[in-house]
Design an enzyme around this catalytic site. Sequence first.
Site, PDB file in Angstrom:
ATOM      1  NE  ARG A  73     137.272  -9.029  75.939  1.00  0.00           N
ATOM      2  CZ  ARG A  73     137.920  -9.538  76.999  1.00  0.00           C
ATOM      3  NH1 ARG A  73     137.570 -10.723  77.484  1.00  0.00           N
ATOM      4  NH2 ARG A  73     138.879  -8.869  77.577  1.00  0.00           N
ATOM      5  NE  ARG A 142     135.977 -15.056  79.851  1.00  0.00           N
ATOM      6  CZ  ARG A 142     137.023 -14.288  80.134  1.00  0.00           C
ATOM      7  NH1 ARG A 142     137.738 -13.729  79.169  1.00  0.00           N
ATOM      8  NH2 ARG A 142     137.387 -14.061  81.381  1.00  0.00           N
ATOM      9  CE  LYS A 207     140.794 -15.163  82.223  1.00  0.00           C
ATOM     10  NZ  LYS A 207     141.815 -14.269  81.717  1.00  0.00           N
ATOM     11  CE  LYS A 209     140.720 -16.235  78.028  1.00  0.00           C
ATOM     12  NZ  LYS A 209     141.874 -15.352  78.177  1.00  0.00           N
ATOM     13  CB  CYS A 427     147.564  -6.567  76.465  1.00  0.00           C
ATOM     14  SG  CYS A 427     148.416  -5.607  77.741  1.00  0.00           S
ATOM     15  CB  CYS A 433     143.862  -2.685  81.509  1.00  0.00           C
ATOM     16  SG  CYS A 433     143.896  -4.215  82.445  1.00  0.00           S
ATOM     17  CB  CYS A 472     149.779  -6.854  84.378  1.00  0.00           C
ATOM     18  SG  CYS A 472     148.364  -7.909  84.039  1.00  0.00           S
ATOM     19  CB  CYS A 476     145.507  -9.834  77.645  1.00  0.00           C
ATOM     20  SG  CYS A 476     144.709  -9.828  79.257  1.00  0.00           S
TER      21      CYS A 476
END
Length: 573
Positions: A73, A142, A207, A209, A427, A433, A472, A476
């Site tokens: 990414r 991120r 994470k 953001k 996603c 994934c 899931c 995302c």
Amino acid sequence: MTDEVSRNERIKEASNYLRGTLAEGLREEITGAIVEDDQQLVKFHGMYLQDDRDLRPERTRKKMEKAFAFMIRVRISGGVLSAQQWLALDQVARDYGNHTMRLTTRQTVQLHGIIKSNLKATLKEIDGALLNSIAACGDVNRNVMCGANPDQGPVHAAALELARAISDHLTPQTPAYREIWLDGERIAGGEEDVVEPIYGKTYLPRKFKIVVAVPPSNDVDIFAHDLGYIAILDGKGGVAGWNVTVGGGMGMTHGEEDTYPRTADIMGFCKTGDAVKIAEAVVTVQRDWGDRANRKHARLKYTIEDRGLDFFRAEVVRRSGVLLEEAKPFTFTSTGDRYGWGDGADGRSHLTLYVQNGRLLDGATTKQMSALRQIAQNHDGEFRITPNQNLIVANIPPERRTEIHWLAKEAGLLAPWSGLRRNSMACVALPTCGLALAESERYLPDLMTALDERLAAHGLSADDIVIRMTGCPNGCARPYLAEIGLVGKGPGRYNLYLGAAFDGSRLNKLYREDLDHAGIVAALDPVFAAYAGDRQKGERFGDFTVRAGFVAATRNGRDFHANVGEQAERAGR
Ligand code: HEM
Ligand code: SF4
């Protein structure tokens, strides 16, 4: 909370600022994978180790190793790339990746299918285009997002400048990335405060953001993010300052009610000169207060729920030395993109393209990568990735308009008519994934074909309705902020959520569980029928489903799991 820390905390601590044994692991030719601890560390370098899940059964039968490959990414603040950078990424995708480019919901590009022996070459080429993948994944700040609409001139420029400044300020300082991937000189790890003055040895608990929004567009989905800035205009075409939001996040786990999505709170207002100081303070409070024992409770949203917004704000003010003012009024109207042609400064124009689920490829009938390559050649403007997995070709001179329009049309990149498709995101999920419980990107287009048929029957084809799917509950594609949210439960089965606000300010609510394809269509058809018949003038689908009693409104994260199911039936209607 316990004094125990999670396994990831130990891995970070022992990694010597994200080095681990990555350099040695890359030289190990006997396997396409890397060892488990390094799989956690490689995320901080912007990569995930994955395997092609479609091939698992066959390879198991043949007693072969899984078909391992990496996803990389790229870090692209505000999603803005020069045409040269676009061409470089396109080249890398074809030389080393799976010949596709994936535009993401957070304004970056993902390259899939890169085998271990090609990682260094890939990252060197990315570096050659003045890009990198540092901190694109992992427990760090991120990619910083920024409203994508370039028509807004100086305000957009100020927002992009802020996004870049925050990104630069919060980029990890460790030389590990350069050493491992770019053959940089090995620099001995120094004292903690020298190597990572903001993060320290163990980085963040989870994470982090950050986004910058320019009203009236909430394309960045500000309430889904840990930290956000909303541009407040000064009435003279410039920015007076920024409302600051904290504590948004999407991820949760099925069946665990103490995990939930949460919309961010508005913490106050700051001047441009103070915005980076605020970002650093928010990050360090979370570094020190965030839960390092339980990763499912480690995001900023839980820190704020547990400690309270006032207490959190006071600590941010104390650390930053910035007195936050009262938040200023603002209005958001939508989270979507404005497709098609728009006029910019200097007689140039912008074209917002529709990229289905963000996936660009040269298929049997449409050649999207090739078309964009042709557009990029001789283009002195930019390519801007939107937070909705779409792409803006920005600053097109008048003489190239017709050519670019036809190239985009031929490649199937102009926006479709269907209001559902125009407002859709999925996603990646299968096959790459590792966390996917169900299909997403490969299935949503077919589901929308079926739903479009029902919408057409009710005369709703052109209505903008936001639909998002994930494989899931990690979320995302931000499904909990969609008017129709679908979250994978198991192979071919989804939970259906309704009732989010079109402007991204209210979460949705679980309506039906564990539906298959026919079940989803059958569940939605009567809701579409009711909307067509009973909506008030200008009423959005999400608002309607709440008013009409299909679902209860979710006020915030803590009541996301309360009053779920079909409210109308409960009420005996
Ligand atoms: C909480 C746990 C989460 C985990 C463990 C997780 C993990 C992952 C993984 C493994 C992928 C790679 C899929 C692939 O490309 O094959 C991915 C993709 C992605 N994730 Fe997450 N994710 C989480 C939550 C989120 C959230 C809440 C957001 C956004 C607000 C997000 C944004 C993205 C984006 C932008 C991509 C790229 C592909 C896309 O556009 O769908 N992730 N995530
Ligand atoms: S939402 Fe789940 S299935 Fe989809 S990309 Fe994220 S982690 Fe994978």
